[in-house]
Design an enzyme around this catalytic site. Structure first.
Site, PDB file in Angstrom:
ATOM      1  CG  ASP A 110      -5.888 -13.105  -6.582  1.00  0.00           C
ATOM      2  OD1 ASP A 110      -4.885 -13.591  -6.008  1.00  0.00           O
ATOM      3  OD2 ASP A 110      -7.049 -13.525  -6.393  1.00  0.00           O
ATOM      4  CD  GLU A 111     -10.327 -11.166  -5.341  1.00  0.00           C
ATOM      5  OE1 GLU A 111     -11.443 -10.738  -5.661  1.00  0.00           O
ATOM      6  OE2 GLU A 111     -10.153 -12.243  -4.750  1.00  0.00           O
TER       7      GLU A 111
END
Lengths: 557, 557
Positions: free
Chosen positions: A321-322
């Site tokens: 993620d991210e």
């Protein structure tokens, strides 16, 4: 002791099928109460029967069997003899819902009550024991406790009913994680997703790379030794709960970087020097270095330890993620890497990293779960990855994120609407309860890709001081949503049952916070009841109980 | 034990004047450490000196005096001999800020350190002891603990620095209220406003009207006996904390109504029958009956017990908030009462009730505090009432409410911006910290009417399970705002000190929740440290500590 301290006979989560007669049987006194099973040597079951002991159900209450009522003194628990009962296994993701199914019947003749739990696996039997424990009620006017004649056939709506905890923003003591697992089992949840490390700290002790926690833990003491992790995995298994470990890469890896700075991509904040920041756009070093073969060698070795020696689950959560591109975009080295690979877009770098690490884990024999970000960025991983959807808020609905993943043909877990860290005043459990992972506009085929979901409690503002009341009873809303048939209850009805369930949690020593005005039982006079739990035969909890009573006496005199 | 478990030497709240030298003295080992005073027989002081014992400061740490450093082994605490030292009194509202002032000097010669606290009253001495305890720091590399040469002259900005708790929506155990008081004293707060009863329950045991709690308590056990209330008032006094009891009338009185239904105004939901509801406009019975002389007779008797036999504070909080007129408006009897008294507006009925009860309390010898609602409704009470401002939110600013009360010439307490029950994600303590009770546009004369304020924690969603982490360390933001000079710190600076303060609270056994990522000390490995507090000589807390350590050992092996 008076009052109404016993579980109230309402069920949480609701079972699939439940027939209850108005005819009742009375629970026997302590001396004659026992569980019975014909299965041989199922240690997981034996420990479960010990946990649901008379002392656990009634603590120090005085219990008198009712006059002129059939007495229930034996609870039979049947599972098959042989490997299909799972007694020698760790629970796994199994889409056949029979895996956790059970039947529970309470019947009687003139003098005797009979309770019988039948399940295919020990996990089903454990769910049935929890249901049995919740069926007991008292009228508060005597020391008598009752169960109604009952027929329950039960199995979950979804095979993955999880809770994510985060031990990187704040360290969580092993004893607290134990309590989380205990209370999860009272909600029939079956997956602890343990976000064990992150930028802020690396408490996980790796046998292969001990430097990771030596340099990455907040303090030398604030670590999870291999024995701690094993203990918690076994503690979870005893409750039919899988432990899925998350090692999030290529972002959220400053924790890795403390021991191995070379794993992290140097950013070019000034355009020419590696390892220079350009705040607030990017730091000096960010995200795993996707160009360096050492990154993949490291990941292979690290994940080999996890898959082969640490995790007992088939799945490992790989994060993903991210992944923000600012640092990579600043780097002429990344630009050259892209030219060499004929990449025209930054997402191809992310795709490159994602593909290689997913291939890695497969080669090792592990199965991956990832957050949905790569899909969002246009990365196309293999179809066997499970994708966890987390984005979405009041102004950015989560449903389109979910739909995109389903359209991609991926199996999916929903978390977006179950971020328990985003606290609000009032009855915020209701919005958790009203969120359903099956969108009305999806196809049957897509619905079959939905494995369930996970509540998530990120720990920026959470540690041992507040995690238990923050989780419980709210997480129960997610648990019922994922176990019980859709539309089996209304929010208004659920409110009263959840309130009773929170009283049951309190009675078991879980400091579950109130969901509206009121009270549970007279023990509130003295504070929170301590845990009462068989912890592999040690008796500390009993000592705590005695001390609790002693301190109560000291206060009132 | 290693790590950095000792208080970090930063102060919360900041003192008025503080000069700190870089030259340091080292704290002596346990055997030679002591407090000394020349005041005779000041039991409150003696108990305070016992509380700030070596064990409290260092718990089970090993402390070695530093080599080649002056050693501090004696802390002198001086107050006057005689009645002005307040040793025989209960703390009161005193606008002369010298009432809680103290001087603290830490000095040294070649071999010896010297610490001296001088105060006019025992309350000032207690504040000084807290400051001394916060000045101790360690470098975490040895077992040595230090204080710097220091001169502090300190007194509060406001004389009333309170916290309101609510034991009616949920019962709060006495032991929890003790912990609230302990942690309040670590923040130099000096008023516990105890909203002890309300519609939902009446846990207060009245000697005059025992039926009130018999019929109004949630359960017969969930009550505060006279001995409990006395214990808590004395426990608070020992920490220089006043206890102001609130008995809210004429609204919020369903709790009274359970024992004495005739006290409550019958509403006329159908226009003709007394005691009929008209949902959702009004219930069947609402608000004390302002027409019935029995109401005033009851209040006189009840308040006489409170003022003469229960409260040790000059003030009683009489509530007077949220008097909604719908029920009264439905009543032809009220209409007739108004005609008989030549009242043309409903607020005159409220004025009538308010005046009579305020007159009552004055005749008994008590002093009233009320919520600001009557002022808002145009009721004009006597000027000697203290008015607590509570209304205001994001769309309805609190400042105009405050201004209206000040323009009326009333002494005022602010609470509007300090409603700790309205929880939010993130650093919500900052908005508490940035709220100041002195509005920039008011006159000096008006500013002199501002006595301080109170954080408020209404308990619809709060009980023993979550009250401590919900209050602490957030309530510290209010405490520093009310103690320290305006603009003595920035929010950015306060953040780090508040984080250190929360670690200090944890070290003292207060489960204060985190305000951002990080850790405090290695004891987090095992959970929350238990309270360490001298509870009038009983040793339960020490037993708890031993047990904590034992359970830690059990977990790790």
């Amino acid at each position: 002791m008076n009052g109404n301290p016993s579980p109230p006979g309402s069920l949480w989560p609701l079972p699939k099928f439940w027939t209850k007669s108005s005819s009742i049987v009375s629970i026997s006194a302590k001396e004659s109460f026992s569980y019975k099973t014909t299965v041989n040597d199922c240690e997981v079951l034996n420990r479960a029967l010990k946990r649901y002991s008379w002392e656990f159900l009634f603590r120090n209450l005085s219990v008198t069997p009712g006059n002129h009522l059939p007495i229930l003194s034996t609870v039979e628990v049947e599972i098959s003899n042989g490997s299909e009962n799972q007694c020698d296994a760790y629970p796994q993701l199994v889409k056949d819902l029979e895996y956790e199914a059970y039947n529970l019947t309470i019947s009687k003749d003139a003098t005797e009550g009979r309770a019988r739990i039948v399940a295919k696996t020990v996990w089903g039997a454990i769910r049935g024991l929890e249901t049995f424990s919740q069926l007991i009620w008292t009228n508060g006017e005597s020391n008598q406790h009752f169960v109604n004649e009952t027929v329950i056939t039960d199995y979950p709506r979804f095979p993955h009913r999880g809770l994510m905890i985060d031990s990187a923003r704040h360290f969580l003591p092993v004893s607290i994680i134990e309590q989380v697992l205990e209370a999860m089992s009272y909600n029939k949840m079956n997956v602890l997703h343990w976000h064990i490390v992150d930028d802020q700290s690396f408490p996980f002790v790796s046998a292969t790379f001990p430097e990771l926690s030596k340099k990455g833990a907040y303090l030398p003491e604030l670590i999870y030794e291999p024995s701690d992790v094993k203990h918690l995995i076994d503690f979870a298994r005893d409750r039919g709960i899988r432990v899925v470990l998350e090692f999030d890469t290529p972002g959220h890896t400053q924790g890795f970087g403390k021991a191995f700075p070379n794993l992290i991509t140097p950013c070019f904040g000034d355009g020419v020097s590696p390892g220079t920041a350009n705040y607030p756009i990017h730091a000096a070093y960010e995200i795993f270095n996707p160009m360096d073969e050492n990154t993949y060698t490291f990941m292979t070795e690290f994940l080999t330890e996890i898959v082969k020696n640490v995790s007992k689950d088939q799945y490992v959560h790989l994060g993903m993620d991210e992944v923000y591109y600012a640092c990579w975009q600043s780097s002429p080295v990344i630009a050259e890497f892209m030219r060499n690979n004929s990449f025209t877009e930054m997402k191809e770098v992310q795709q490159y990293y994602t593909e290689r690490v997913l291939e890695n884990i497969k080669n090792i024999g592990g199965h991956p779960i990832i957050w949905h970000d790569p899909i969002e960025f246009g990365v196309v991983p293999d179809k066997d990855v499970i994708v966890q959807v987390w984005k979405g808020n009041d102004t950015d609905p989560w449903e389109p994120y979910m739909e995109r993943v389903l359209k991609g043909g991926y199996q999916v877990l929903l978390s977006s609407c179950w971020y328990l860290n985003y606290i609000n005043y009032g009855e915020s459990w209701k919005k958790y309860y009203e969120c359903d992972p099956i969108l009305p506009n999806i196809t049957i085929e897509e619905a079959n890709l939905v494995l369930g979901g996970e509540a998530a409690l990120w720990a920026e503002y959470v540690d041992a001081t507040n995690i238990l009341p923050r989780l419980f009873p709210f997480v129960g809303a997610v648990a019922e949503r994922l176990w019980s048939p859709a539309n089996s209850s209304t929010t208004a009805d659920a409110k009263h049952r959840l309130d009773e369930h929170r009283c049951r949690l309190l009675w078991r020593g879980v400091p579950a916070q109130p969901i509206y005005n009121g009270y549970c039982h007279m023990t509130e006079k003295y504070g929170i009841l301590p845990r009462v739990e068989y912890s592999y035969g040690n008796t500390i909890s009993v000592t705590f109980l005695l001390l609790f009573m002693a301190s109560a006496v000291a206060i009132i005199h």
